[in-house]
Design an enzyme around this catalytic site. Structure first.
Site, mmCIF file in Angstrom:
data_model
loop_
_atom_site.group_PDB
_atom_site.id
_atom_site.type_symbol
_atom_site.label_atom_id
_atom_site.label_comp_id
_atom_site.label_asym_id
_atom_site.label_seq_id
_atom_site.Cartn_x
_atom_site.Cartn_y
_atom_site.Cartn_z
ATOM 1 N N HIS A 180 3.211 8.875 -6.907
ATOM 2 C CA HIS A 180 3.997 10.092 -7.050
ATOM 3 C C HIS A 180 4.873 9.602 -8.531
ATOM 4 O O HIS A 180 5.024 11.056 -9.167
ATOM 5 C CB HIS A 180 4.967 10.013 -5.793
ATOM 6 C CG HIS A 180 5.714 11.330 -5.784
ATOM 7 N ND1 HIS A 180 7.036 11.337 -5.094
ATOM 8 C CD2 HIS A 180 5.744 12.703 -6.323
ATOM 9 C CE1 HIS A 180 7.382 12.563 -5.014
ATOM 10 N NE2 HIS A 180 6.700 13.237 -6.031
ATOM 11 N N HIS B 151 1.760 4.461 -2.936
ATOM 12 C CA HIS B 151 1.780 6.043 -3.062
ATOM 13 C C HIS B 151 2.958 6.373 -3.708
ATOM 14 O O HIS B 151 3.004 7.417 -4.437
ATOM 15 C CB HIS B 151 1.896 6.392 -1.548
ATOM 16 C CG HIS B 151 0.488 6.397 -0.696
ATOM 17 N ND1 HIS B 151 -0.601 6.878 -1.194
ATOM 18 C CD2 HIS B 151 0.224 5.707 0.223
ATOM 19 C CE1 HIS B 151 -1.577 6.560 -0.387
ATOM 20 N NE2 HIS B 151 -1.136 6.028 0.795
ATOM 21 N N HIS C 83 0.847 -1.317 0.033
ATOM 22 C CA HIS C 83 -0.008 -0.097 -0.068
ATOM 23 C C HIS C 83 0.881 1.380 -0.089
ATOM 24 O O HIS C 83 0.657 2.215 -0.821
ATOM 25 C CB HIS C 83 -1.008 -0.087 1.385
ATOM 26 C CG HIS C 83 -1.770 1.230 1.498
ATOM 27 N ND1 HIS C 83 -3.026 1.457 0.745
ATOM 28 C CD2 HIS C 83 -1.557 2.158 1.945
ATOM 29 C CE1 HIS C 83 -3.111 2.683 0.894
ATOM 30 N NE2 HIS C 83 -2.373 3.393 1.768
ATOM 31 N N GLU C 84 1.860 1.184 0.860
ATOM 32 C CA GLU C 84 2.637 2.392 0.989
ATOM 33 C C GLU C 84 3.469 2.734 -0.449
ATOM 34 O O GLU C 84 3.856 3.808 -1.009
ATOM 35 C CB GLU C 84 3.735 2.304 2.048
ATOM 36 C CG GLU C 84 2.967 2.342 3.483
ATOM 37 C CD GLU C 84 1.966 3.460 3.650
ATOM 38 O OE1 GLU C 84 2.283 4.739 3.129
ATOM 39 O OE2 GLU C 84 1.106 3.414 4.359
#
Length: 222
Positions: free
Chosen positions: A101, A97, A93-94
């Site tokens: 980006h 991100h 999940h991280e």
């Protein structure tokens, strides 16, 4: 209005407890491939051609986050080292991100642009609202300023929803495509992320409800 706020608080408590229970359950579902959260994160970044993001360990629990400023995926100590479905879900999940980006996902860009404004608003909003309510009869403009500050944090909370759901979707799609987890492990990761996302939904609803409450106070000040 108080009934609505109490209902939101109860929903938040229930979702939080459910999330904790889910992560405890899937922390016991060990990955057959034996990969740690850190290794999964590094593989996901590599598979997306991202070479300028570091995966690091950060102290504490539930401290996992992606920092676009220094391009780091920060995993809590447990997630960084553990080798289970819950750790895989959080790590992926991280990294979702980080992928956002890298591809300039519009909602993440917008949220990042709001961070400086929200940081300032968060520092003063409670005190301004409190003073505004106390002085609403003589100086209603102060409450209006507080409402505007709170509105900024509410907008941020609402924008966070698509950012978090998109990151989870990217994570789950990669976990399935890369086959680093079994179908059972993937199901556990999906369930964990589903409940994690619901905490943001409750937070957004709570923020909107609270904003309406303050607006009603302002409109009924006479």
């Amino acid at each position: 209005m108080f009934v609505l706020l109490i209902g939101i608080m109860l929903a938040s408590w229930l979702v939080s407890n459910k999330l904790k229970s889910k992560f405890e359950t899937y922390s016991k579902l060990h990955l057959q491939n034996g990969m740690s959260g850190a290794e999964i994160a590094e593989k996901m970044l590599a598979d997306h051609g991202i070479t300028d993001v570091r995966v690091i360990s950060t102290p504490g629990q539930l401290t996992d986050h992606y920092n676009p400023a220094d391009k780091t995926v920060n995993l809590s100590e447990g997630v960084y080292n553990q080798r289970n479905a819950a750790a895989a879900a959080v790590a992926a999940h991280e990294c979702g991100h980080a992928v956002q980006h890298a591809v300039a996902y519009s909602m993440l860009t917008l949220r990042s642009q709001l961070v400086p404004i929200v940081s300032v608003a968060s520092n003063y909003v409670q005190w301004v609202l409190l003073a505004g309510i106390l002085l609403v009869g003589t100086f209603p403009q102060l409450l209006l300023i507080g409402i505007l500050l709170f509105a900024a944090t509410t907008i941020f909370s609402v924008i966070t929803l698509p950012v978090e759901y998109d990151a989870s979707n990217r994570a789950l799609a990669w976990l399935e495509k890369s086959q680093v987890v079994t179908p059972q492990e993937h199901e556990g990761a999906a369930d964990a992320l589903k409940w994690a996302a619901r905490t943001y939904v409750v937070a957004a609803i709570g923020s909107v409800g609270t904003l309406i409450y303050y607006v009603m106070i302002y409109l009924n000040r006479k």
